[in-house]
Design a protein around this motif. Structure first.
Motif, PDB file in Angstrom:
ATOM      1  N   ASP A  85       0.715  -1.142   0.111  1.00 35.82           N
ATOM      2  CA  ASP A  85      -0.017   0.135  -0.063  1.00 35.82           C
ATOM      3  C   ASP A  85       0.790   1.170   0.064  1.00 35.82           C
ATOM      4  OD1 ASP A  85       0.951  -0.697   2.587  1.00 35.82           O
ATOM      5  OD2 ASP A  85      -0.586   0.301   3.605  1.00 35.82           O
ATOM      6  N   LYS A  86       1.955   1.286   0.112  1.00 34.43           N
ATOM      7  CA  LYS A  86       3.110   2.236   0.057  1.00 34.43           C
ATOM      8  C   LYS A  86       3.369   2.769  -1.358  1.00 34.43           C
ATOM      9  CE  LYS A  86       5.727   1.401   4.203  1.00 34.43           C
ATOM     10  NZ  LYS A  86       7.280   1.218   4.740  1.00 34.43           N
ATOM     11  N   ARG A  87       3.471   4.135  -1.580  1.00 37.19           N
ATOM     12  CA  ARG A  87       3.800   4.598  -2.537  1.00 37.19           C
ATOM     13  C   ARG A  87       5.268   5.162  -2.567  1.00 37.19           C
ATOM     14  NH1 ARG A  87      -0.364   8.801  -4.530  1.00 37.19           N
ATOM     15  NH2 ARG A  87       0.037   9.624  -2.792  1.00 37.19           N
ATOM     16  N   TYR A  88       6.037   5.179  -3.876  1.00 43.02           N
ATOM     17  CA  TYR A  88       7.107   5.634  -3.910  1.00 43.02           C
ATOM     18  C   TYR A  88       7.523   6.674  -4.970  1.00 43.02           C
ATOM     19  CZ  TYR A  88       7.530   1.347  -1.434  1.00 43.02           C
ATOM     20  OH  TYR A  88       7.397   0.406  -0.450  1.00 43.02           O
ATOM     21  N   VAL A  89       8.904   7.402  -4.886  1.00 43.82           N
ATOM     22  CA  VAL A  89       9.505   8.107  -5.911  1.00 43.82           C
ATOM     23  C   VAL A  89      10.842   7.649  -5.828  1.00 43.82           C
ATOM     24  CG1 VAL A  89      10.185  10.443  -6.335  1.00 43.82           C
ATOM     25  CG2 VAL A  89       8.269  10.330  -5.080  1.00 43.82           C
ATOM     26  N   ARG A 144      11.587  16.909  -2.720  1.00 45.12           N
ATOM     27  CA  ARG A 144      10.260  17.592  -2.398  1.00 45.12           C
ATOM     28  C   ARG A 144       8.909  17.009  -2.828  1.00 45.12           C
ATOM     29  NH1 ARG A 144       9.904  21.129   1.061  1.00 45.12           N
ATOM     30  NH2 ARG A 144      11.360  22.792   0.385  1.00 45.12           N
ATOM     31  N   TYR A 145       9.174  16.109  -3.953  1.00 47.02           N
ATOM     32  CA  TYR A 145       7.699  15.602  -4.236  1.00 47.02           C
ATOM     33  C   TYR A 145       7.256  14.628  -3.590  1.00 47.02           C
ATOM     34  CZ  TYR A 145       4.265  13.513  -7.415  1.00 47.02           C
ATOM     35  OH  TYR A 145       3.065  12.947  -7.855  1.00 47.02           O
ATOM     36  N   ALA A 146       8.282  13.916  -3.005  1.00 47.28           N
ATOM     37  CA  ALA A 146       7.983  12.681  -2.003  1.00 47.28           C
ATOM     38  C   ALA A 146       7.347  13.276  -0.623  1.00 47.28           C
ATOM     39  CB  ALA A 146       9.345  11.741  -1.904  1.00 47.28           C
ATOM     40  N   GLN A 147       8.055  14.443  -0.323  1.00 46.96           N
ATOM     41  CA  GLN A 147       7.314  15.006   0.977  1.00 46.96           C
ATOM     42  C   GLN A 147       6.126  15.579   0.677  1.00 46.96           C
ATOM     43  OE1 GLN A 147       8.564  18.899   1.734  1.00 46.96           O
ATOM     44  NE2 GLN A 147       9.007  18.469   3.649  1.00 46.96           N
ATOM     45  N   ARG A 148       5.881  16.025  -0.255  1.00 46.92           N
ATOM     46  CA  ARG A 148       4.646  16.639  -0.748  1.00 46.92           C
ATOM     47  C   ARG A 148       3.324  15.866  -0.842  1.00 46.92           C
ATOM     48  NH1 ARG A 148       2.205  18.106  -5.441  1.00 46.92           N
ATOM     49  NH2 ARG A 148       4.001  18.077  -6.439  1.00 46.92           N
ATOM     50  N   THR A 149       3.752  14.548  -1.179  1.00 46.56           N
ATOM     51  CA  THR A 149       2.807  13.471  -1.502  1.00 46.56           C
ATOM     52  C   THR A 149       2.754  12.411  -0.826  1.00 46.56           C
ATOM     53  OG1 THR A 149       4.162  12.336  -3.139  1.00 46.56           O
ATOM     54  CG2 THR A 149       2.832  13.961  -4.112  1.00 46.56           C
ATOM     55  N   ALA A 157      14.357  14.599   6.861  1.00 41.70           N
ATOM     56  CA  ALA A 157      13.316  15.341   7.236  1.00 41.70           C
ATOM     57  C   ALA A 157      11.921  14.927   7.463  1.00 41.70           C
ATOM     58  CB  ALA A 157      13.198  16.670   6.509  1.00 41.70           C
ATOM     59  N   GLY A 158      11.783  13.579   7.630  1.00 40.66           N
ATOM     60  CA  GLY A 158      10.679  12.679   7.792  1.00 40.66           C
ATOM     61  C   GLY A 158      10.110  11.987   6.704  1.00 40.66           C
ATOM     62  N   VAL A 159      10.794  12.132   5.575  1.00 44.56           N
ATOM     63  CA  VAL A 159      10.491  11.440   4.156  1.00 44.56           C
ATOM     64  C   VAL A 159      11.298  10.025   4.459  1.00 44.56           C
ATOM     65  CG1 VAL A 159      10.467  11.137   1.942  1.00 44.56           C
ATOM     66  CG2 VAL A 159      10.064  13.313   2.981  1.00 44.56           C
ATOM     67  N   PRO A 160      10.642   8.817   4.466  1.00 43.32           N
ATOM     68  CA  PRO A 160      11.441   7.616   4.537  1.00 43.32           C
ATOM     69  C   PRO A 160      12.276   7.328   3.507  1.00 43.32           C
ATOM     70  CG  PRO A 160       9.024   7.048   5.155  1.00 43.32           C
ATOM     71  CD  PRO A 160       9.019   8.542   4.517  1.00 43.32           C
ATOM     72  N   LEU A 161      13.395   6.674   3.644  1.00 43.59           N
ATOM     73  CA  LEU A 161      14.529   6.796   2.500  1.00 43.59           C
ATOM     74  C   LEU A 161      14.903   5.326   2.557  1.00 43.59           C
ATOM     75  CD1 LEU A 161      16.020   8.709   0.498  1.00 43.59           C
ATOM     76  CD2 LEU A 161      17.862   8.532   2.251  1.00 43.59           C
ATOM     77  N   ILE A 162      15.252   4.781   1.316  1.00 45.27           N
ATOM     78  CA  ILE A 162      15.751   3.627   0.702  1.00 45.27           C
ATOM     79  C   ILE A 162      17.016   4.018  -0.083  1.00 45.27           C
ATOM     80  CG2 ILE A 162      15.719   1.425  -0.355  1.00 45.27           C
ATOM     81  CD1 ILE A 162      12.680   1.516  -0.115  1.00 45.27           C
ATOM     82  N   CYS A 163      18.119   3.869   0.347  1.00 46.18           N
ATOM     83  CA  CYS A 163      19.454   4.400  -0.312  1.00 46.18           C
ATOM     84  C   CYS A 163      20.619   3.433  -0.254  1.00 46.18           C
ATOM     85  CB  CYS A 163      19.671   5.577   0.358  1.00 46.18           C
ATOM     86  SG  CYS A 163      20.303   5.609   2.169  1.00 46.18           S
ATOM     87  N   ASP A 198      -0.780  15.306  -7.587  1.00 44.76           N
ATOM     88  CA  ASP A 198      -0.194  14.037  -7.643  1.00 44.76           C
ATOM     89  C   ASP A 198      -0.832  13.249  -8.609  1.00 44.76           C
ATOM     90  OD1 ASP A 198       1.199  11.656  -6.605  1.00 44.76           O
ATOM     91  OD2 ASP A 198       0.119  11.614  -4.596  1.00 44.76           O
ATOM     92  N   VAL A 199      -0.235  12.104  -8.816  1.00 46.73           N
ATOM     93  CA  VAL A 199      -0.733  10.850  -9.855  1.00 46.73           C
ATOM     94  C   VAL A 199      -1.069   9.776  -8.955  1.00 46.73           C
ATOM     95  CG1 VAL A 199       0.491  11.882 -11.736  1.00 46.73           C
ATOM     96  CG2 VAL A 199       1.723  10.186 -10.045  1.00 46.73           C
TER      97      VAL A 199
END
Length: 322
Positions: free
Chosen positions: A2-6, A26-31, A64-70, A119-120
Motif C-alpha cells: 500500500d506504500k507509494r514511492y518516488v 520535495r515531491y515525495a514529501q508533498r505526496t 526530514a521525515g521522508v522515509p528513504l531507501i538508499c 499527484d498522480v
C-alpha cells in the motif's frame, strides 16, 4: 504494497545527482511517498549493480521525515506499479534502452507534474532525468543538511581545510572545461578557450581586490590539466588539491576509469568549495558548484547572456559589474 514511492535514478556527476534528488525529495514529501535513491550504474563506479549512494555517503533512514531507501536493497526491492511516466509500465526488457528523446520527454513530464503541485495515481514515480531547477532552494539546502559524506571522506575534507584554509580568506575557483565531452549549455563559455581562461583570471584578480579581513588564498578546482597549467602560470601561488586527471580531450572526470577515488576527489572539492569565503563559478551552469552557490557568502559568476560580464552576488545583496 500500500506504500507509494518516488525513485531518484541518476548516473551522472554528484552535482546533478544531488540537485535532482532534491526535486524528487520535495515531491515525495508533498505526496507522502517513500523516496528511493537508485544510483546504480554510477559514472563513478565500474560495478553496475552497486548503488553509489552508500559508497560515498552515510546511510540514513529518512530526510526530514521522508522515509528513504538508499542502499543495495534496491537490487531486491520490487516497486509496485502502475508507474509514472508511462514509459516505465513497459516490460522490463523493453525499458533497458531509452533514447535521449525519451529521457527529455520524461524530464518535461516530471517538470509539469511538479509545477502543477498535484499527484498522480501511479504507485511509483520514476525520476530518471536531470531535474535541476525543478525544486526550491530550501529543498536543495535540506538535502545538503541531511546527507553527509562517509566519515573517511569527511575526515579528508576536514584535514585539508585545517591545513590549507584555516587563517585565510579563501577564494574557491571552479573551472568546468568538459575535457572533450559534450558540454551542452556550457559551450558558449568555451567558444574561445584562450578568452575563457583570461575571463577566469580577470575574475580572480577582481576577487582578490575586494575587501578581505585575512590573507587571501586562491584554490582552483578543475577537470582539465591544461587549464590547471595555464592558471598556475598566471597565479604561481594558486593552491590545488592533488588528483588524477584524464588525458586531454578524453572525457570528464566523473568516469569509472578513475575508480572510487575519482568520486571521492569530486566530493572533497565540492564540499571544500562550499567552505570558501568567495567562489568563482565558470561556467555558472555547472551543477558541481550548486552547493557552494547556496552556502558561500560571496559568489562571482558570469552572465548567462553575456559570458564576458561578471556578476558579484553577496549573501545580503546583489551587485553587478562588467
Amino acid at each position: 504494497m500500500d506504500k507509494r514511492y518516488v525513485i531518484s535514478r541518476r548516473r551522472t556527476g554528484f552535482g546533478d545527482c544531488l540537485w535532482s534528488l532534491a526535486a524528487a525529495w520535495r515531491y515525495a514529501q508533498r505526496t507522502g511517498r517513500t523516496l528511493a535513491v537508485d544510483w546504480r550504474g554510477s559514472c563513478y563506479l565500474d560495478q553496475p549493480f552497486t548503488n553509489a549512494f552508500p559508497v560515498f555517503f552515510e546511510p540514513i533512514n529518512d530526510i526530514a521525515g521522508v522515509p528513504l531507501i538508499c542502499d543495495d536493497r534496491i537490487n531486491e526491492f520490487s516497486f509496485p506499479g502502475p508507474f509514472f511516466p508511462n514509459w516505465w509500465n513497459k516490460p522490463a526488457i523493453e525499458c533497458v534502452y531509452r533514447p535521449d528523446g525519451q529521457v527529455f520527454r520524461e524530464r518535461d513530464e516530471l517538470d509539469e507534474l511538479f509545477q502543477a503541485q498535484d499527484d498522480v495515481e501511479a504507485n511509483t514515480v520514476v525520476c530518471d532525468a536531470c531535474l535541476m531547477w525543478r525544486c526550491d532552494e530550501d529543498a536543495e539546502r535540506q538535502i545538503f543538511r541531511s546527507i553527509k559524506p562517509r566519515p573517511e571522506i569527511q575526515a579528508r575534507i576536514d584535514a585539508i581545510y585545517r591545513k590549507h584554509f584555516h587563517g585565510y580568506n579563501t577564494i574557491g575557483v571552479h573551472v568546468r572545461h568538459g575535457n572533450g565531452e559534450d558540454v551542452m549549455d556550457h559551450a558558449p563559455y568555451w567558444a574561445d578557450p584562450d578568452l575563457a581562461v583570461h575571463q577566469v583570471c580577470t575574475a580572480i584578480t577582481a576577487a582578490k581586490a575586494l575587501p578581505h579581513a585575512k590573507p587571501v588564498r586562491v584554490i582552483l578546482c578543475t577537470d582539465n590539466a591544461q587549464v590547471l597549467d595555464q592558471m598556475s602560470s598566471r597565479f604561481p601561488d594558486l593552491f590545488t588539491i592533488p588528483k588524477s586527471f584524464r588525458a586531454h580531450q578524453s572525457g570528464p572526470l566523473h568516469s569509472a576509469a578513475l575508480g572510487v577515488e575519482g568520486g571521492i576527489s569530486a566530493l572533497v572539492e565540492m564540499y571544500l568549495l562550499a567552505l570558501c569565503d568567495t567562489v568563482i563559478r565558470f561556467p555558472p551552469t555547472s551543477a558541481f558548484t550548486r552547493y557552494a552557490r547556496l552556502s558561500v557568502s560571496r559568489v562571482i559568476e558570469f552572465d548567462l547572456n553575456d559570458p564576458s560580464r561578471l556578476i558579484v552576488i553577496e549573501r545580503s545583496s546583489t551587485n553587478t559589474s562588467s
